[in-house]
Scaffold this motif. Structure first.
Motif, PDB file in Angstrom:
ATOM      1  N   TYR A 129       3.854  17.504  -3.847  1.00 48.41           N
ATOM      2  CA  TYR A 129       5.091  16.731  -3.658  1.00 48.41           C
ATOM      3  C   TYR A 129       5.717  17.044  -2.293  1.00 48.41           C
ATOM      4  CZ  TYR A 129       9.948  15.271  -4.330  1.00 48.41           C
ATOM      5  OH  TYR A 129      11.193  14.701  -4.184  1.00 48.41           O
ATOM      6  N   ASN A 130       5.811  18.317  -1.966  1.00 49.34           N
ATOM      7  CA  ASN A 130       6.366  18.726  -0.673  1.00 49.34           C
ATOM      8  C   ASN A 130       5.482  18.263   0.483  1.00 49.34           C
ATOM      9  OD1 ASN A 130       8.570  20.003  -1.861  1.00 49.34           O
ATOM     10  ND2 ASN A 130       7.501  21.965  -2.056  1.00 49.34           N
ATOM     11  N   LEU A 131       4.175  18.270   0.249  1.00 49.98           N
ATOM     12  CA  LEU A 131       3.240  17.784   1.269  1.00 49.98           C
ATOM     13  C   LEU A 131       3.459  16.287   1.513  1.00 49.98           C
ATOM     14  CD1 LEU A 131       0.810  18.522   3.073  1.00 49.98           C
ATOM     15  CD2 LEU A 131      -0.680  17.904   1.154  1.00 49.98           C
ATOM     16  N   GLY A 132       3.661  15.542   0.448  1.00 50.21           N
ATOM     17  CA  GLY A 132       3.934  14.105   0.581  1.00 50.21           C
ATOM     18  C   GLY A 132       5.197  13.842   1.374  1.00 50.21           C
ATOM     19  N   ASN A 133       6.242  14.634   1.107  1.00 44.79           N
ATOM     20  CA  ASN A 133       7.506  14.481   1.840  1.00 44.79           C
ATOM     21  C   ASN A 133       7.328  14.822   3.318  1.00 44.79           C
ATOM     22  OD1 ASN A 133       8.993  13.658  -0.394  1.00 44.79           O
ATOM     23  ND2 ASN A 133       9.515  15.756  -0.981  1.00 44.79           N
ATOM     24  N   GLY A 144       5.899  10.111   9.415  1.00 45.78           N
ATOM     25  CA  GLY A 144       5.491   8.714   9.486  1.00 45.78           C
ATOM     26  C   GLY A 144       4.042   8.481   9.111  1.00 45.78           C
ATOM     27  N   LYS A 145       3.393   9.504   8.569  1.00 44.67           N
ATOM     28  CA  LYS A 145       1.988   9.378   8.146  1.00 44.67           C
ATOM     29  C   LYS A 145       1.985   8.932   6.685  1.00 44.67           C
ATOM     30  CE  LYS A 145       0.219  12.829  11.408  1.00 44.67           C
ATOM     31  NZ  LYS A 145      -0.617  11.889  12.185  1.00 44.67           N
ATOM     32  N   LEU A 146       2.186   7.631   6.494  1.00 46.84           N
ATOM     33  CA  LEU A 146       2.447   7.111   5.162  1.00 46.84           C
ATOM     34  C   LEU A 146       1.213   7.125   4.254  1.00 46.84           C
ATOM     35  CD1 LEU A 146       4.782   4.121   6.090  1.00 46.84           C
ATOM     36  CD2 LEU A 146       5.395   6.470   5.523  1.00 46.84           C
ATOM     37  N   GLU A 147       0.048   6.923   4.817  1.00 48.57           N
ATOM     38  CA  GLU A 147      -1.174   6.938   4.000  1.00 48.57           C
ATOM     39  C   GLU A 147      -1.413   8.322   3.409  1.00 48.57           C
ATOM     40  OE1 GLU A 147      -5.963   5.942   4.425  1.00 48.57           O
ATOM     41  OE2 GLU A 147      -4.566   5.328   6.018  1.00 48.57           O
ATOM     42  N   GLN A 148      -1.261   9.360   4.257  1.00 51.13           N
ATOM     43  CA  GLN A 148      -1.442  10.729   3.767  1.00 51.13           C
ATOM     44  C   GLN A 148      -0.338  11.105   2.781  1.00 51.13           C
ATOM     45  OE1 GLN A 148      -1.678   9.674   6.912  1.00 51.13           O
ATOM     46  NE2 GLN A 148      -3.001  10.971   8.182  1.00 51.13           N
ATOM     47  N   SER A 149       0.870  10.623   3.075  1.00 54.58           N
ATOM     48  CA  SER A 149       1.995  10.889   2.175  1.00 54.58           C
ATOM     49  C   SER A 149       1.726  10.288   0.803  1.00 54.58           C
ATOM     50  CB  SER A 149       3.276  10.294   2.766  1.00 54.58           C
ATOM     51  OG  SER A 149       4.349  10.442   1.874  1.00 54.58           O
ATOM     52  N   SER A 150       1.288   9.038   0.782  1.00 51.27           N
ATOM     53  CA  SER A 150       0.987   8.362  -0.476  1.00 51.27           C
ATOM     54  C   SER A 150      -0.083   9.114  -1.260  1.00 51.27           C
ATOM     55  CB  SER A 150       0.534   6.935  -0.180  1.00 51.27           C
ATOM     56  OG  SER A 150       0.211   6.257  -1.360  1.00 51.27           O
ATOM     57  N   ASN A 205       9.135   8.438  -4.800  1.00 51.85           N
ATOM     58  CA  ASN A 205       8.723   8.542  -3.402  1.00 51.85           C
ATOM     59  C   ASN A 205       7.428   7.787  -3.126  1.00 51.85           C
ATOM     60  OD1 ASN A 205      10.960  10.070  -3.020  1.00 51.85           O
ATOM     61  ND2 ASN A 205       9.897  11.973  -2.506  1.00 51.85           N
ATOM     62  N   LEU A 206       6.528   7.783  -4.106  1.00 55.08           N
ATOM     63  CA  LEU A 206       5.286   7.021  -3.953  1.00 55.08           C
ATOM     64  C   LEU A 206       5.599   5.529  -3.819  1.00 55.08           C
ATOM     65  CD1 LEU A 206       2.217   6.668  -3.941  1.00 55.08           C
ATOM     66  CD2 LEU A 206       2.288   6.666  -6.456  1.00 55.08           C
ATOM     67  N   GLY A 207       6.472   5.021  -4.697  1.00 57.30           N
ATOM     68  CA  GLY A 207       6.850   3.610  -4.615  1.00 57.30           C
ATOM     69  C   GLY A 207       7.486   3.272  -3.278  1.00 57.30           C
ATOM     70  N   LEU A 208       8.367   4.152  -2.808  1.00 50.88           N
ATOM     71  CA  LEU A 208       9.041   3.942  -1.528  1.00 50.88           C
ATOM     72  C   LEU A 208       8.045   3.913  -0.373  1.00 50.88           C
ATOM     73  CD1 LEU A 208      11.602   3.778   0.212  1.00 50.88           C
ATOM     74  CD2 LEU A 208      11.745   6.277   0.098  1.00 50.88           C
ATOM     75  N   VAL A 209       7.150   4.893  -0.348  1.00 54.18           N
ATOM     76  CA  VAL A 209       6.161   4.992   0.734  1.00 54.18           C
ATOM     77  C   VAL A 209       5.207   3.796   0.714  1.00 54.18           C
ATOM     78  CG1 VAL A 209       4.163   6.310   1.536  1.00 54.18           C
ATOM     79  CG2 VAL A 209       6.299   7.487   1.010  1.00 54.18           C
ATOM     80  N   GLN A 210       4.827   3.362  -0.485  1.00 52.61           N
ATOM     81  CA  GLN A 210       3.941   2.199  -0.597  1.00 52.61           C
ATOM     82  C   GLN A 210       4.604   0.960   0.007  1.00 52.61           C
ATOM     83  OE1 GLN A 210       0.860   1.953  -1.557  1.00 52.61           O
ATOM     84  NE2 GLN A 210       0.366   3.426  -3.139  1.00 52.61           N
ATOM     85  N   ILE A 211       5.881   0.778  -0.287  1.00 56.86           N
ATOM     86  CA  ILE A 211       6.602  -0.376   0.266  1.00 56.86           C
ATOM     87  C   ILE A 211       6.743  -0.241   1.778  1.00 56.86           C
ATOM     88  CG2 ILE A 211       8.843  -1.553   0.330  1.00 56.86           C
ATOM     89  CD1 ILE A 211       9.069  -0.866  -2.694  1.00 56.86           C
TER      90      ILE A 211
END
Length: 316
Positions: free
Chosen positions: A42-46, A52-58, A77-83
């Motif tokens: 979770y912290n890694l995703g944040n 701005g690395k959205l693919e890795q975050s997702s 956060n997954l939903g937000l990053v996907q959008i």
């Protein structure tokens, strides 16, 4: 140059990767192990999101949810990053699933409404924003977004109560005043003059505010102010039609030929060629010096637009 914050985030990512590795190598399959691993992903995703690395975050949020599907913050956060990354349908589905458990979560609803807007589903976005104001009637951010969307698709009757609510909530923005004036004019409640005045006071540099106020003042027959505002408008945009409209008011309503003739000349010099408006001026019954005005059209005939066959070709 890389900012200190960015360096901090990149270091945090390295540390998190090591943390995940240590957890995997040193722990057995226990509740404690899973909790630590979920929090690390979770912290890694944040962290990736901050970079701005959205693919890795997702991917990190997906991994957290694979371990603990009931982790709402990771799902949000997954939903937000996907959008944010343009995967609208995927992000919307994640948030819709989350709402099944928390149907009145305003934060989730706001991001979902934004997601539908990004996906060009304006009516669905409006529907969700309206559901939020049923829960929180004076949520200013939501009301702002809702009114903007409704105005964009001409829902004047539906938007009016929300615009009034914003004004009652103390929102004193030029855009809300402008939208109130526009809506009252469209619904024939008023000319919108009161609100256009306020919009102009707030944002006098916006062309649309000047044009709207001019329109309302014409209905109110305040022609001297109309001319003053045309001067303001022409300082922003010297369109020939603005010169002509100013000239029309000066020559017909104010009967100031000393200022009206030069304005008409400038309009024609700049290529004004709206024959309907020109004929309206030429045929105006109460012109005091009709011959002089008609003479202007002889001296400065309107520039005819080029037809397609007359446009020169670009040579190689």
């Amino acid at each position: 140059m890389i900012s200190e914050y960015r360096i901090f985030i990149m270091r945090s990512i390295i540390i998190l990767y090591f943390s995940i590795l240590i957890i995997v190598l040193s722990s057995c399959a226990s509740v404690s192990y899973e909790k630590e691993l979920v929090e690390a992903y979770y912290n890694l995703g944040n962290a990736y999101s901050d970079l701005g690395k959205l693919e890795q975050s997702s991917a990190a949020f997906v991994r957290a949810l694979q371990i603990d599907p009931s982790f709402p913050s990771a799902a949000f956060n997954l939903g937000l990053v996907q959008i944010q990354s343009g995967n609208y349908q995927s992000g919307i589905k994640v948030l819709e699933d989350l709402l099944k458990k928390e149907p009145e979560n305003i934060l989730v609803l706001k991001v979902l409404a934004w997601g539908y807007f990004q996906n060009n589903s304006i009516l669905k976005s409006i529907e969700i924003y309206e559901s939020i104001v049923k829960i929180d009637p004076f949520n200013v951010d939501v009301l702002n977004n809702l009114t903007i969307l409704m105005i964009s698709i001409l829902m004047y009757e539906d938007v009016y109560p929300y615009l009034v609510r914003l004004e009652e909530a103390g929102v004193e923005t030029g855009s809300n005043y402008y939208n109130l004036g526009l809506t009252e004019r469209e619904l024939e409640i008023s000319t919108g003059l009161k609100w256009f005045e306020k919009a102009y006071e707030k944002e006098s540099s916006l062309e649309k505010n000047v044009i709207a106020l001019i329109g309302a003042l014409k209905i109110d027959l305040d022609y001297n102010r109309v001319v003053e505002l045309y001067d303001v408008l022409l300082s922003m945009n010297s369109k020939p039609e603005f010169y002509f409209d100013k000239a029309f008011i000066l020559l017909t309503s104010i009967e100031d030929y000393e200022k009206g003739i030069p304005a008409l000349e400038v309009a024609l010099q700049k290529g004004f060629n709206d024959n309907e408006k020109i004929d309206e001026l030429k045929n105006y019954n109460d012109l005091l010096d009709k011959d002089k005005i008609l003479g202007v059209f002889i001296d400065y005939p309107p520039i005819e637009p080029l037809i397609e066959s007359e446009v020169p070709e670009i040579q190689d």
